[in-house]
Design a protein around this motif. Sequence first.
Motif, PDB file in Angstrom:
ATOM      1  N   GLY A 124      50.313  67.085 -36.544  1.00  0.00           N
ATOM      2  CA  GLY A 124      49.053  67.006 -37.271  1.00  0.00           C
ATOM      3  C   GLY A 124      47.911  66.620 -36.360  1.00  0.00           C
ATOM      4  O   GLY A 124      47.913  66.907 -35.155  1.00  0.00           O
ATOM      5  N   SER A 132      51.838  70.033 -32.869  1.00  0.00           N
ATOM      6  CA  SER A 132      52.819  70.706 -33.708  1.00  0.00           C
ATOM      7  C   SER A 132      54.209  70.153 -33.440  1.00  0.00           C
ATOM      8  O   SER A 132      54.456  69.493 -32.425  1.00  0.00           O
ATOM      9  N   HIS A 148      54.581  69.233 -44.422  1.00  0.00           N
ATOM     10  CA  HIS A 148      53.464  68.691 -43.652  1.00  0.00           C
ATOM     11  C   HIS A 148      52.194  68.822 -44.481  1.00  0.00           C
ATOM     12  O   HIS A 148      52.121  69.622 -45.416  1.00  0.00           O
ATOM     13  N   HIS A 153      51.647  73.295 -38.191  1.00  0.00           N
ATOM     14  CA  HIS A 153      52.538  72.174 -37.965  1.00  0.00           C
ATOM     15  C   HIS A 153      53.783  72.515 -37.162  1.00  0.00           C
ATOM     16  O   HIS A 153      54.378  71.651 -36.548  1.00  0.00           O
TER      17      HIS A 153
END
Length: 443
Positions: A124, A132, A148, A153
């Motif tokens: 994030g 990622s 996520h 992500h």
Amino acid sequence: MNISKFGKKFTQNSGILQLMDDLGNALNSDKPVNMLGGGNPANIASVNDVYLQMLKDSIQGDGVDSFALDCASNYSNPQGDGKFITALVDFFNRHYDWGITKDNIALTNGSQNAFFYLFNLFGGAFDDGDKSILLPLAPEYVGYADAHIDGKHFIGIKPKIELCDYDNQDGFFKYKVDFDALENLDALKNNQIGAICCSRPTNPTGNVLTDDEMARLDAIAQAHNIPLIIDNAYGMPFPNIIHTKANLVWHDNIILCFSLSKVGLAGVRTGIVIAKPKIIKAISSLNAIVNLAPCRFGASIVTPLINNDKINELSLQEIRPFYSKQAHTAIGLLKHAFQDLPQVKIHKPEGAIFLWLWFQDLPISTQKLYEMLKEKGTLIIPSEHFFVGIDTSNYRHAHECIRMSIAQPDDVLEKGIKAIGEVVRGFMGRAKNNRIDKAPNLF
């Protein structure tokens, strides 16, 4: 209804929602369903008998002060049930000599809960840019894909595919990590990866990453100062559904995740995380905010089995042999159903509770195949959902495979595989004379 971006993300269609909806609908249907699509473990009578006795003992043992009543009527602290954590510390030190303490273990409401925490802790928005989660071997677990909050992500690495034999039979293949692609990944070089994550055995394929592959991933993670997260939901030491040589390693740059689901207790929603204390504190904080505290019901059943090592006995003498037998049965049925179609290949069954089938040159996507089979009362999971972090629009292989559960009784396997064979054979026969090379033609 006007809802937030968060709300829109978590209410959209997803692979894991499809899987769980299909599972729930099948269990409540008044029509027979060949349930080859879910991840629910098998009901193994000898294992269930042990759990039932443990539950009775935990209720009756101390009357009103029984462990089960205490677990049901009182919160644990946000880290999880203290007796269970102590039992786990002793268990892992007894069997692996890791020297961990209670500060190295946290419990969650299932491993899906744990991965939501971990993926958002290490992926994030960061102060130095977005990061990622790197999945080194696609296909990977469908439940990761949407766990996520925002951003790109996941980054996945396409597999190397090697044809192989199994049990003196041809028609099998195995996925291996493409380390050349992984180590030359720009995101890894540019500090845009927050963690590496893999499942072992792999859901959906039953692949077991070799000890050499794991050691190399570990070295890469340490070199880039990022954690290596290992999903042991089907792995060592429980339920230990591994049919090949493998060792379990831990140090403070590795995060190990376990579950009580695949030992046959999916409904108690108990995940276990082993990590360095700083990560355990973060998970405890998230537990307090999201759940107040993890569920303690699983602890009331399993703590005695951890203390006396009965969990190992169940895994090695009951659970693993059951799935080995089921894999053998399913492979025999598949070989019969597709005996004259060499385009149909099976991933080498090294563990877990699934078989992964590759219909090479299938002229429809397996998403369409899933829909056709569902209409006929057989559920599988199409491959598209499992290639997390990969653009599959021009990657034909990602549209040619299915995951099928081997946890069902033999008669369900037989009927389900027969249905798959009948539908697929019609298309594969036409594909022999009309090869289609690009994925967009599948849709």
